[in-house]
Design an enzyme around this catalytic site. Structure first.
Site, PDB file in Angstrom:
ATOM      1  N   LYS A  13      40.389  -1.488  14.617  1.00 29.77           N
ATOM      2  CA  LYS A  13      41.506  -1.305  13.460  1.00 29.77           C
ATOM      3  C   LYS A  13      40.619  -0.259  12.665  1.00 29.77           C
ATOM      4  O   LYS A  13      40.998   0.981  12.094  1.00 29.77           O
ATOM      5  CB  LYS A  13      41.504  -2.663  13.145  1.00 29.77           C
ATOM      6  CG  LYS A  13      43.203  -3.209  14.218  1.00 29.77           C
ATOM      7  CD  LYS A  13      43.850  -4.597  13.701  1.00 29.77           C
ATOM      8  CE  LYS A  13      42.973  -5.662  12.953  1.00 29.77           C
ATOM      9  NZ  LYS A  13      41.699  -6.550  13.907  1.00 29.77           N
ATOM     10  N   ARG A  88      49.641  -9.965   8.601  1.00 31.54           N
ATOM     11  CA  ARG A  88      49.478 -10.774  10.398  1.00 31.54           C
ATOM     12  C   ARG A  88      49.996 -12.024   9.950  1.00 31.54           C
ATOM     13  O   ARG A  88      49.782 -12.765  10.898  1.00 31.54           O
ATOM     14  CB  ARG A  88      47.688 -11.044   9.136  1.00 31.54           C
ATOM     15  CG  ARG A  88      46.001 -10.415  10.370  1.00 31.54           C
ATOM     16  CD  ARG A  88      45.321 -11.355   9.643  1.00 31.54           C
ATOM     17  NE  ARG A  88      44.338 -11.209  10.589  1.00 31.54           N
ATOM     18  CZ  ARG A  88      42.971 -10.263  10.035  1.00 31.54           C
ATOM     19  NH1 ARG A  88      43.651  -8.790   9.730  1.00 31.54           N
ATOM     20  NH2 ARG A  88      42.495  -9.961  10.067  1.00 31.54           N
ATOM     21  N   ARG A 127      28.333  -5.251  16.204  1.00 32.17           N
ATOM     22  CA  ARG A 127      29.102  -4.328  14.945  1.00 32.17           C
ATOM     23  C   ARG A 127      28.079  -4.520  13.773  1.00 32.17           C
ATOM     24  O   ARG A 127      27.780  -5.545  13.016  1.00 32.17           O
ATOM     25  CB  ARG A 127      30.212  -5.126  14.262  1.00 32.17           C
ATOM     26  CG  ARG A 127      30.800  -4.129  13.169  1.00 32.17           C
ATOM     27  CD  ARG A 127      32.366  -4.594  13.201  1.00 32.17           C
ATOM     28  NE  ARG A 127      33.002  -5.653  13.353  1.00 32.17           N
ATOM     29  CZ  ARG A 127      33.843  -6.365  12.763  1.00 32.17           C
ATOM     30  NH1 ARG A 127      34.950  -5.172  12.379  1.00 32.17           N
ATOM     31  NH2 ARG A 127      34.144  -7.616  12.491  1.00 32.17           N
ATOM     32  N   ARG A 161      28.757  -8.625   9.074  1.00 32.44           N
ATOM     33  CA  ARG A 161      29.710  -9.547   8.258  1.00 32.44           C
ATOM     34  C   ARG A 161      29.269 -10.993   8.362  1.00 32.44           C
ATOM     35  O   ARG A 161      28.976 -11.212   9.556  1.00 32.44           O
ATOM     36  CB  ARG A 161      31.046  -9.093   8.461  1.00 32.44           C
ATOM     37  CG  ARG A 161      32.110  -8.382   8.018  1.00 32.44           C
ATOM     38  CD  ARG A 161      32.809  -7.712   8.451  1.00 32.44           C
ATOM     39  NE  ARG A 161      33.218  -8.183   9.318  1.00 32.44           N
ATOM     40  CZ  ARG A 161      35.006  -8.494   9.102  1.00 32.44           C
ATOM     41  NH1 ARG A 161      35.043  -6.981   9.412  1.00 32.44           N
ATOM     42  NH2 ARG A 161      35.882  -9.415  10.109  1.00 32.44           N
ATOM     43  N   ARG A 172      38.857 -16.537  14.981  1.00 33.72           N
ATOM     44  CA  ARG A 172      39.512 -15.755  14.554  1.00 33.72           C
ATOM     45  C   ARG A 172      40.522 -15.301  15.226  1.00 33.72           C
ATOM     46  O   ARG A 172      41.959 -14.174  15.328  1.00 33.72           O
ATOM     47  CB  ARG A 172      38.640 -14.448  14.438  1.00 33.72           C
ATOM     48  CG  ARG A 172      38.040 -15.105  12.452  1.00 33.72           C
ATOM     49  CD  ARG A 172      36.795 -13.541  11.957  1.00 33.72           C
ATOM     50  NE  ARG A 172      36.980 -12.725  12.852  1.00 33.72           N
ATOM     51  CZ  ARG A 172      35.935 -11.840  12.809  1.00 33.72           C
ATOM     52  NH1 ARG A 172      34.732 -12.053  13.161  1.00 33.72           N
ATOM     53  NH2 ARG A 172      36.259 -10.206  12.636  1.00 33.72           N
TER      54      ARG A 172
HETATM   55  P1  AP5 Z   1      36.156  -2.709  14.272  1.00 36.65           P
HETATM   56  O1  AP5 Z   1      37.077  -0.917  14.245  1.00 36.65           O
HETATM   57  O2  AP5 Z   1      35.349  -3.076  13.219  1.00 36.65           O
HETATM   58  O3  AP5 Z   1      37.199  -3.466  14.804  1.00 36.65           O
HETATM   59  P2  AP5 Z   1      38.625  -4.065  13.594  1.00 36.65           P
HETATM   60  O4  AP5 Z   1      40.128  -4.469  15.245  1.00 36.65           O
HETATM   61  O5  AP5 Z   1      38.495  -3.499  12.585  1.00 36.65           O
HETATM   62  O6  AP5 Z   1      38.032  -5.245  13.725  1.00 36.65           O
HETATM   63  P3  AP5 Z   1      37.303  -6.226  12.594  1.00 36.65           P
HETATM   64  O7  AP5 Z   1      36.818  -7.968  12.661  1.00 36.65           O
HETATM   65  O8  AP5 Z   1      36.999  -5.878  11.288  1.00 36.65           O
HETATM   66  O9  AP5 Z   1      39.161  -6.940  12.774  1.00 36.65           O
HETATM   67  P4  AP5 Z   1      40.011  -8.425  11.761  1.00 36.65           P
HETATM   68  O10 AP5 Z   1      40.964  -8.013  12.432  1.00 36.65           O
HETATM   69  O11 AP5 Z   1      38.910  -9.392  12.504  1.00 36.65           O
HETATM   70  O12 AP5 Z   1      39.286  -8.720  10.023  1.00 36.65           O
HETATM   71  P5  AP5 Z   1      39.856  -8.189   8.572  1.00 36.65           P
HETATM   72  O13 AP5 Z   1      38.496  -7.859   8.399  1.00 36.65           O
HETATM   73  O14 AP5 Z   1      40.832  -7.655   9.065  1.00 36.65           O
HETATM   74  O15 AP5 Z   1      35.793  -2.644  15.632  1.00 36.65           O
HETATM   75  C1  AP5 Z   1      34.398  -3.174  15.990  1.00 36.65           C
HETATM   76  C2  AP5 Z   1      33.098  -2.535  16.734  1.00 36.65           C
HETATM   77  O16 AP5 Z   1      33.393  -2.252  17.914  1.00 36.65           O
HETATM   78  C3  AP5 Z   1      32.461  -1.489  15.842  1.00 36.65           C
HETATM   79  O17 AP5 Z   1      31.441  -1.844  15.574  1.00 36.65           O
HETATM   80  C4  AP5 Z   1      32.693  -0.537  16.463  1.00 36.65           C
HETATM   81  O18 AP5 Z   1      32.356   0.770  16.467  1.00 36.65           O
HETATM   82  C5  AP5 Z   1      33.141  -1.023  18.153  1.00 36.65           C
HETATM   83  N1  AP5 Z   1      34.650  -0.368  18.729  1.00 36.65           N
HETATM   84  C6  AP5 Z   1      35.393   0.071  17.956  1.00 36.65           C
HETATM   85  N2  AP5 Z   1      36.109   0.904  19.449  1.00 36.65           N
HETATM   86  C7  AP5 Z   1      35.552   0.764  20.647  1.00 36.65           C
HETATM   87  C8  AP5 Z   1      35.585   1.393  21.430  1.00 36.65           C
HETATM   88  N3  AP5 Z   1      36.902   1.600  21.715  1.00 36.65           N
HETATM   89  N4  AP5 Z   1      34.823   1.107  22.469  1.00 36.65           N
HETATM   90  C9  AP5 Z   1      33.835   0.704  22.265  1.00 36.65           C
HETATM   91  N5  AP5 Z   1      33.305   0.002  20.973  1.00 36.65           N
HETATM   92  C10 AP5 Z   1      34.296   0.081  20.201  1.00 36.65           C
HETATM   93  O19 AP5 Z   1      39.666 -10.099   8.670  1.00 36.65           O
HETATM   94  C11 AP5 Z   1      38.450 -10.451   8.390  1.00 36.65           C
HETATM   95  C12 AP5 Z   1      39.197 -12.199   7.733  1.00 36.65           C
HETATM   96  O20 AP5 Z   1      39.437 -11.661   6.349  1.00 36.65           O
HETATM   97  C13 AP5 Z   1      39.856 -12.532   8.382  1.00 36.65           C
HETATM   98  O21 AP5 Z   1      39.682 -13.460   9.400  1.00 36.65           O
HETATM   99  C14 AP5 Z   1      41.171 -13.385   7.284  1.00 36.65           C
HETATM  100  O22 AP5 Z   1      40.385 -14.711   7.541  1.00 36.65           O
HETATM  101  C15 AP5 Z   1      40.854 -12.472   6.730  1.00 36.65           C
HETATM  102  N6  AP5 Z   1      42.547 -12.289   7.078  1.00 36.65           N
HETATM  103  C16 AP5 Z   1      42.497 -10.333   6.302  1.00 36.65           C
HETATM  104  N7  AP5 Z   1      43.413  -9.838   6.313  1.00 36.65           N
HETATM  105  C17 AP5 Z   1      44.243 -11.266   6.225  1.00 36.65           C
HETATM  106  C18 AP5 Z   1      46.032 -11.500   5.936  1.00 36.65           C
HETATM  107  N8  AP5 Z   1      46.708  -9.799   6.431  1.00 36.65           N
HETATM  108  N9  AP5 Z   1      46.138 -12.243   6.424  1.00 36.65           N
HETATM  109  C19 AP5 Z   1      45.803 -13.426   6.165  1.00 36.65           C
HETATM  110  N10 AP5 Z   1      44.198 -13.643   6.038  1.00 36.65           N
HETATM  111  C20 AP5 Z   1      43.587 -12.076   6.585  1.00 36.65           C
END
Ligand code: AP5
Ligand code: ZN
Length: 217
Positions: A13, A88, A127, A161, A172
């Site tokens: 994402k 979410r 990552r 992270r 997660r």
């Molecule tokens: P990356 O693009 O970083 O993946 P992502 O989908 O953004 O993953 P996240 O871990 O950031 O998502 P998340 O939903 O857990 O975290 P968030 O910060 O939202 O890609 C991952 C890696 O793979 C990278 O190294 C990239 O280079 C590589 N890659 C990408 N695409 C690839 C491909 N096609 N092939 C190979 N490699 C690839 O949330 C964190 C925490 O915050 C949550 O757990 C929760 O506690 C809280 N939170 C955030 N938003 C909310 C909400 N709306 N409601 C409640 N809690 C929330």
């Protein structure tokens, strides 16, 4: 255009939201980034969110919606937003629909990044991120051209992270399936759902997404 990127942790994402931001001049709005900034700043919301995030659970709807509402009121959002990691829960999705309706706007497309859970642990544990500009990298799948130096801004300070550990990733993923996956049906019912095979490499996913977004403009 207002886009929602749906998908489990590691689906890509953040990677693809930054690509779409550069390509279409939309603003990436990541609630994960906003929450991590609140943790770092030591705000009331940040203090409450920290332990929840470290466990891999979802932060409460009240906190997240308040942070989102605040960010969305900023004038740079008027040209269109890519919602990355929000909504979410169904409560958050309804709140977003209401907030956008208030400003005469709506979600143009919700795009599900479809992946296998098993591959996500490797994606997340490899990552790292540029501390200078936020560009994302991966030990295996996306290295900078010069080792340890950001392609975009030249910084050599990279961060990992706190919640990118194997145990937290499993929690997660669980939270995603229990609370977020139902949003696929939510947006399908509203006629705005698209799906992308996000097991493909980064450039292929970027091409597929670009084609979908170009159609909605
Ligand atoms: P990356 O693009 O970083 O993946 P992502 O989908 O953004 O993953 P996240 O871990 O950031 O998502 P998340 O939903 O857990 O975290 P968030 O910060 O939202 O890609 C991952 C890696 O793979 C990278 O190294 C990239 O280079 C590589 N890659 C990408 N695409 C690839 C491909 N096609 N092939 C190979 N490699 C690839 O949330 C964190 C925490 O915050 C949550 O757990 C929760 O506690 C809280 N939170 C955030 N938003 C909310 C909400 N709306 N409601 C409640 N809690 C929330
Ligand atoms: Zn950088």
């Amino acid at each position: 255009a207002n886009l929602v990127l749906l998908g489990p942790p590691g689906a890509g994402k953040g990677t693809q939201a930054r690509m779409l931001q550069d390509r279409f001049g939309l603003v990436q709005l990541s609630t994960g980034d906003l929450l991590r900034a609140a943790v770092k700043a030591g705000t009331e919301a940040g203090l409450q969110a920290r332990a929840v995030m470290d466990r891999g659970d979802l932060v409460s709807d009240d906190i997240v919606i308040a942070i989102l509402r605040d960010r969305l009121s900023h004038p740079d959002c008027t040209n269109g937003v890519i919602f990355d990691g929000f909504p979410r829960t169904t409560v958050q999705a309804q709140a977003l629909d209401d907030l956008l309706a208030d400003i005469g706007s709506a979600i143009t497309a919700a795009i599900s990044l479809d992946v296998d859970d098993a591959a996500m642990v490797a994606r997340i544990s490899g990552r790292y991120t540029c501390a200078g500009c936020g560009e994302g990298y991966h030990d295996q799948f996306k290295q900078p051209a010069a080792f340890g130096t950001c392609d975009k801004c030249g910084s050599s300070e990279m961060t990992r992270r706190a919640d990118d550990t194997a145990e937290t990733v499993h929690q997660r993923l669980k939270a995603y399936h229990a609370q977020t996956a139902p949003l696929i049906a939510y947006y399908e019912a509203r006629g705005v759902l698209a799906r992308v095979d996000a097991m493909a490499d980064i450039d292929t996913v970027a091409k597929d997404l670009t084609a979908i977004v170009a159609q909605t403009l």
